[in-house]
Design an enzyme around this catalytic site. Structure first.
Site, PDB file in Angstrom:
ATOM      1  N   SER A  15       0.833  -1.199   0.000  1.00  0.00           N
ATOM      2  CA  SER A  15       0.000   0.000   0.000  1.00  0.00           C
ATOM      3  C   SER A  15       0.870   1.251   0.000  1.00  0.00           C
ATOM      4  O   SER A  15       2.078   1.187   0.229  1.00  0.00           O
ATOM      5  CB  SER A  15      -0.918   0.015   1.230  1.00  0.00           C
ATOM      6  OG  SER A  15      -0.155   0.079   2.423  1.00  0.00           O
ATOM      7  N   ASP A  36       5.256  -7.513   3.352  1.00  0.00           N
ATOM      8  CA  ASP A  36       4.249  -6.738   4.078  1.00  0.00           C
ATOM      9  C   ASP A  36       3.559  -7.662   5.066  1.00  0.00           C
ATOM     10  O   ASP A  36       3.757  -8.883   5.043  1.00  0.00           O
ATOM     11  CB  ASP A  36       3.243  -6.099   3.127  1.00  0.00           C
ATOM     12  CG  ASP A  36       2.691  -4.774   3.652  1.00  0.00           C
ATOM     13  OD1 ASP A  36       2.360  -4.715   4.859  1.00  0.00           O
ATOM     14  OD2 ASP A  36       2.582  -3.803   2.877  1.00  0.00           O
ATOM     15  N   ASP A  59       6.116  -9.333   9.453  1.00  0.00           N
ATOM     16  CA  ASP A  59       5.917  -8.331  10.493  1.00  0.00           C
ATOM     17  C   ASP A  59       7.302  -7.820  10.854  1.00  0.00           C
ATOM     18  O   ASP A  59       8.120  -8.561  11.419  1.00  0.00           O
ATOM     19  CB  ASP A  59       5.236  -8.971  11.704  1.00  0.00           C
ATOM     20  CG  ASP A  59       5.097  -8.024  12.885  1.00  0.00           C
ATOM     21  OD1 ASP A  59       5.618  -6.885  12.826  1.00  0.00           O
ATOM     22  OD2 ASP A  59       4.487  -8.421  13.894  1.00  0.00           O
ATOM     23  N   VAL A  60       7.604  -6.563  10.531  1.00  0.00           N
ATOM     24  CA  VAL A  60       8.973  -6.072  10.713  1.00  0.00           C
ATOM     25  C   VAL A  60       9.378  -5.990  12.177  1.00  0.00           C
ATOM     26  O   VAL A  60      10.575  -5.844  12.478  1.00  0.00           O
ATOM     27  CB  VAL A  60       9.198  -4.707  10.029  1.00  0.00           C
ATOM     28  CG1 VAL A  60       9.048  -4.835   8.523  1.00  0.00           C
ATOM     29  CG2 VAL A  60       8.287  -3.635  10.609  1.00  0.00           C
ATOM     30  N   TYR A 163       7.371   9.044  17.541  1.00  0.00           N
ATOM     31  CA  TYR A 163       7.491   9.021  16.080  1.00  0.00           C
ATOM     32  C   TYR A 163       8.679   9.864  15.625  1.00  0.00           C
ATOM     33  O   TYR A 163       9.481   9.435  14.789  1.00  0.00           O
ATOM     34  CB  TYR A 163       6.189   9.543  15.478  1.00  0.00           C
ATOM     35  CG  TYR A 163       6.106   9.487  13.976  1.00  0.00           C
ATOM     36  CD1 TYR A 163       5.874   8.282  13.318  1.00  0.00           C
ATOM     37  CD2 TYR A 163       6.228  10.641  13.213  1.00  0.00           C
ATOM     38  CE1 TYR A 163       5.786   8.230  11.934  1.00  0.00           C
ATOM     39  CE2 TYR A 163       6.136  10.602  11.828  1.00  0.00           C
ATOM     40  CZ  TYR A 163       5.909   9.399  11.197  1.00  0.00           C
ATOM     41  OH  TYR A 163       5.818   9.352   9.816  1.00  0.00           O
ATOM     42  N   LYS A 167      11.956   8.532  13.536  1.00  0.00           N
ATOM     43  CA  LYS A 167      12.188   9.021  12.175  1.00  0.00           C
ATOM     44  C   LYS A 167      13.459   9.867  12.083  1.00  0.00           C
ATOM     45  O   LYS A 167      14.157   9.857  11.055  1.00  0.00           O
ATOM     46  CB  LYS A 167      10.973   9.813  11.690  1.00  0.00           C
ATOM     47  CG  LYS A 167       9.733   8.953  11.457  1.00  0.00           C
ATOM     48  CD  LYS A 167       9.949   7.925  10.363  1.00  0.00           C
ATOM     49  CE  LYS A 167       8.681   7.182  10.000  1.00  0.00           C
ATOM     50  NZ  LYS A 167       8.873   6.221   8.894  1.00  0.00           N
ATOM     51  N   PHE A 196       1.145  12.938   2.885  1.00  0.00           N
ATOM     52  CA  PHE A 196       0.810  12.319   1.608  1.00  0.00           C
ATOM     53  C   PHE A 196      -0.542  11.615   1.723  1.00  0.00           C
ATOM     54  O   PHE A 196      -0.995  11.291   2.824  1.00  0.00           O
ATOM     55  CB  PHE A 196       1.887  11.318   1.202  1.00  0.00           C
ATOM     56  CG  PHE A 196       3.032  11.928   0.435  1.00  0.00           C
ATOM     57  CD1 PHE A 196       3.296  11.543  -0.873  1.00  0.00           C
ATOM     58  CD2 PHE A 196       3.831  12.891   1.020  1.00  0.00           C
ATOM     59  CE1 PHE A 196       4.335  12.111  -1.584  1.00  0.00           C
ATOM     60  CE2 PHE A 196       4.880  13.463   0.322  1.00  0.00           C
ATOM     61  CZ  PHE A 196       5.135  13.069  -0.999  1.00  0.00           C
ATOM     62  N   THR A 198      -1.888   8.816   1.914  1.00  0.00           N
ATOM     63  CA  THR A 198      -1.708   7.406   2.260  1.00  0.00           C
ATOM     64  C   THR A 198      -2.317   7.165   3.636  1.00  0.00           C
ATOM     65  O   THR A 198      -2.463   8.093   4.439  1.00  0.00           O
ATOM     66  CB  THR A 198      -0.217   7.012   2.312  1.00  0.00           C
ATOM     67  OG1 THR A 198       0.423   7.765   3.346  1.00  0.00           O
ATOM     68  CG2 THR A 198       0.481   7.292   0.989  1.00  0.00           C
TER      69      THR A 198
END
Length: 257
Positions: A15, A36, A59-60, A163, A167, A196, A198
């Protein structure tokens, strides 16, 4: 690096940024595999079947499982030259809330998903890429790693501390990792998108999108996943791009909230 004929893995490829990148790479002649989450958390198998590429449920935050899935993808493709990591997420919580300090488990979960997951894929991909013959005898290039940061890495908003930390670390890793891997001909970069279309922002009404992007210089709209994909492919193709995080943000700078 010439894209045609190269082998690529896109993590989070079912996605958003990932899917657009998979489609762009395939269109340019690359052999691609999608990693994914398994159903029902993603439509990975359905998307992969529709594009005509292999899918590996991943699953990362399962680091050993990710290692197995990436190895399977590399075996299926017959090698690895390009990896793009787009899997990630966040949580809204202030450092100090009305109920007490930020939940440490939530901070760790976001860090595992964004930062540790990204580094795990990067280190494993580098090991696979290091075995390649140089794709260009003059440049001795063997691979390209493209990770996904965020402009929140630089202007994190209230409630984004976990977050932002994860990042920002992805952005900070670029140069050091590029220096680590330069001797084996592997480049490392990150893309830092703004807002974005998404995930949660996909399909929101235009009036809400206008409010969210009012601080952008131009264009004042949500970014499109295919614009991320264009930059990812440009990074792959330009050998002088290395060791940095590139903002993709229409000149937007996040306000505190």
């Amino acid at each position: 690096m010439e894209i045609s004929g190269k082998k690529a893995v896109v993590v989070g490829g079912a996605s958003g940024f990932g899917r657009a990148t998979v489609e762009a790479l395939v269109k340019r002649g690359a052999r691609v595999a999608i990693l994914d989450r398994p159903a029902p958390h993603s439509k990975g198998q359905e998307v992969a079947d529709g594009i005509g590429v292999p899918f590996f449920a991943t699953d990362v935050t399962d680091f050993a499982g990710t290692e197995r899935a990436l190895a399977g993808a590399v075996d299926a493709l017959g090698g690895l030259h390009i990896v793009v990591t787009t899997a990630g997420g966040g949580a809204a919580m202030r450092t100090l809330t009305k109920d007490g300090p930020h939940d440490l488990d939530i901070f760790r979960q976001v860090t595992d998903l964004n930062l540790i997951g990204t580094f795990n894929v990067s280190r494993l991909a580098a090991a696979h890429m290091s075995k390649n013959d140089p794709v260009d005898e003059e440049a001795e290039e063997r691979g390209v790693i493209v990770n996904t940061s965020s402009i929140a890495a630089f202007e994190g908003q209230i409630g984004q501390v976990a977050y932002t930390a994860s990042k920002a670390a992805i952005a900070a890793m670029c140069l050091t990792m590029a220096r680590d891997l330069g001797s084996v001909g592997i480049r490392v970069l990150a893309i830092a998108p703004s807002l974005f279309a998404t995930g949660l922002t996909q399909g929101i009404p235009d009036e809400y999108a206008a409010v969210l992007t009012k601080d952008a210089a131009f264009p004042k709209r949500l970014g499109k996943p295919e614009e991320y994909a264009k930059l990812a492919l440009a990074i792959v193709e330009n050998p002088m791009l290395n060791g940095q995080c590139l903002r993709l943000d229409a000149g937007q700078r996040f306000a505190p909230k």
